[in-house]
Write a protein that holds these residues in place. Structure first.
Motif, short mmCIF file in Angstrom:
data_model
loop_
_atom_site.label_atom_id
_atom_site.label_comp_id
_atom_site.label_asym_id
_atom_site.label_seq_id
_atom_site.Cartn_x
_atom_site.Cartn_y
_atom_site.Cartn_z
N VAL A 19 -5.62 19.07 39.22
CA VAL A 19 -5.74 18.15 37.79
C VAL A 19 -5.81 18.71 36.67
CG1 VAL A 19 -6.43 15.95 36.84
CG2 VAL A 19 -6.04 16.01 39.44
N PHE A 20 -5.07 18.70 35.70
CA PHE A 20 -5.48 19.30 34.34
C PHE A 20 -5.46 18.17 33.49
CE2 PHE A 20 -3.04 22.39 36.98
CZ PHE A 20 -3.83 23.40 36.71
N ARG A 21 -6.43 18.42 32.51
CA ARG A 21 -6.50 17.29 31.31
C ARG A 21 -6.25 17.82 29.93
NH1 ARG A 21 -8.50 13.16 34.55
NH2 ARG A 21 -9.79 13.70 36.34
N ASP A 22 -6.18 16.87 29.07
CA ASP A 22 -6.07 17.16 27.70
C ASP A 22 -4.96 18.24 27.55
OD1 ASP A 22 -8.51 15.70 26.97
OD2 ASP A 22 -9.64 17.67 27.49
N ILE A 23 -3.82 17.79 28.48
CA ILE A 23 -2.45 18.22 28.22
C ILE A 23 -1.57 17.41 27.37
CG2 ILE A 23 -0.51 19.34 29.54
CD1 ILE A 23 -2.93 20.64 30.15
N SER A 24 -0.77 18.01 26.24
CA SER A 24 0.06 17.37 25.68
C SER A 24 1.14 17.12 26.28
CB SER A 24 0.36 18.29 24.11
OG SER A 24 0.94 19.33 24.47
N TRP A 25 2.19 16.29 25.65
CA TRP A 25 3.57 15.95 26.09
C TRP A 25 4.25 17.02 25.90
CZ3 TRP A 25 5.76 12.25 28.84
CH2 TRP A 25 7.19 12.23 28.95
N GLU A 26 4.04 17.94 25.02
CA GLU A 26 5.08 19.10 24.95
C GLU A 26 4.70 20.26 25.73
OE1 GLU A 26 3.78 17.45 22.47
OE2 GLU A 26 5.23 16.80 21.35
N GLY A 27 3.37 20.21 26.09
CA GLY A 27 2.84 21.21 27.15
C GLY A 27 3.35 20.51 28.58
N TYR A 28 3.52 19.47 28.80
CA TYR A 28 3.81 19.06 30.35
C TYR A 28 5.49 19.41 30.31
CZ TYR A 28 6.23 15.46 32.87
OH TYR A 28 6.73 14.67 33.93
N GLN A 30 6.92 21.86 28.88
CA GLN A 30 7.28 23.15 29.36
C GLN A 30 6.90 23.49 30.52
OE1 GLN A 30 4.74 25.12 26.33
NE2 GLN A 30 5.87 24.39 24.64
N LEU A 31 5.76 22.93 31.25
CA LEU A 31 5.54 23.17 32.67
C LEU A 31 6.64 22.78 33.58
CD1 LEU A 31 1.53 22.32 32.71
CD2 LEU A 31 2.64 24.35 32.96
N ALA A 41 6.14 21.23 44.97
CA ALA A 41 5.12 20.46 44.11
C ALA A 41 5.89 19.44 43.25
CB ALA A 41 4.40 21.55 43.35
N ARG A 42 5.14 18.44 43.11
CA ARG A 42 5.69 17.19 42.26
C ARG A 42 4.45 17.10 41.08
NH1 ARG A 42 6.51 14.79 47.48
NH2 ARG A 42 8.68 15.41 47.99
N LEU A 43 4.99 16.76 40.08
CA LEU A 43 4.11 16.62 38.76
C LEU A 43 4.21 14.94 38.34
CD1 LEU A 43 4.76 19.68 38.92
CD2 LEU A 43 4.72 19.79 36.47
N ILE A 44 3.07 14.54 37.96
CA ILE A 44 2.91 13.50 37.32
C ILE A 44 1.92 13.60 36.02
CG2 ILE A 44 1.03 12.78 38.96
CD1 ILE A 44 2.27 10.02 38.96
N PHE A 45 2.49 12.89 34.93
CA PHE A 45 1.87 12.90 33.66
C PHE A 45 1.37 11.63 33.15
CE2 PHE A 45 1.54 13.21 29.10
CZ PHE A 45 0.68 14.44 29.02
N ASP A 46 0.33 11.35 32.64
CA ASP A 46 -0.18 10.02 32.13
C ASP A 46 -1.30 10.44 31.00
OD1 ASP A 46 -0.83 7.59 31.76
OD2 ASP A 46 -2.02 7.16 33.68
#
Length: 221
Positions: A19-28, A30-31, A41-46
């Motif tokens: 888990v990573f926190r304080d990630i921007s939408w743009e950063g997500y 880019q990842l 791996a599966r990514l989920i962003f909230d």
């Protein structure tokens, strides 16, 4: 709250999560590009929280067998389906994105058949399935409700919980709105049988669906 009786002891580790926190939408975004599509791996962003899930054997067994169960039901009940799998479901307006274990268009299959889905204009998948055997930091009920997913299944290796969207929130129900023919016990029986023999489990479950369908048709005559 719906009471669910487990049919099996707690299972071993099903996923590894970071888990990573304080990630921007743009950063997500880019990842997502850096990781690419060819990955396990599966990514989920909230809204600033990014969780990366690496499925292990127990997770993948449950995911694949639940998908098989759904496909058998769709075929035998004469329904339509568009399988989305773990396609990235991004909503920039919500700053939320997900790669569910399985996602399907069933009721709305005619609206998206034969083309690439665009969530900016298309409805969310009719059914999303998540296998969460280990703890997740993401509130997936809030996430998928915000996306407007009508039905959400959650399986933790012991219990199958069904959620139906009502007034922008999920209500836990005892029977799937999409497959009211299916009692929870049949999923548990199917998964338990498949651990010993997947082919026999599939044949037996398909026969059961056919028998139930035939019985329902006779009762409606």
């Amino acid at each position: 709250m719906i009471s669910v009786v487990p049919i099996a002891p707690p299972l071993t580790l099903g996923e590894k999560r970071v888990v990573f926190r304080d990630i921007s939408w743009e950063g997500y975004q880019q990842l997502l590009k850096i990781f690419g599509d060819r990955r396990a791996a599966r990514l989920i962003f909230d809204r600033g929280t990014l969780e990366i899930t690496m499925p292990l054997e127990q997770h993948e067994f449950s995911r694949c067998l639940i998908e098989l169960l759904i496909r058998i039901l769709v075929v035998e009940l004469g329904l339509k389906i568009k399988t989305m799998g773990s396609t990235t479901l991004d909503r920039s307006d919500l700053e939320r994105g997900a790669e569910p274990d399985n996602a399907y268009y069933i009721q709305n299959q005619p609206l998206v058949a034969g083309r690439t889905v665009d969530l900016a204009t298309d409805p969310a998948p009719d059914l999303v399935v998540e296998v969460d055997i280990t703890h997740t930091d993401i509130n997936k009920l809030a996430l998928y409700a915000s996306m407007g997913v009508p039905e959400f299944w959650r399986y933790n290796g012991r219990e199958w919980r069904i959620y139906q969207l009502e007034n922008s929130d999920y209500l836990e129900v005892s029977v799937s709105p999409t497959f009211p023919i299916l009692p929870k016990e049949k999923l548990y029986e199917f998964l338990a049988a498949a651990q010993l023999d997947e082919v026999e489990a599939e044949v037996n479950f398909r026969n059961w669906v056919r028998e139930m369908t035939k019985s329902n048709q006779l009762n409606n005559q």
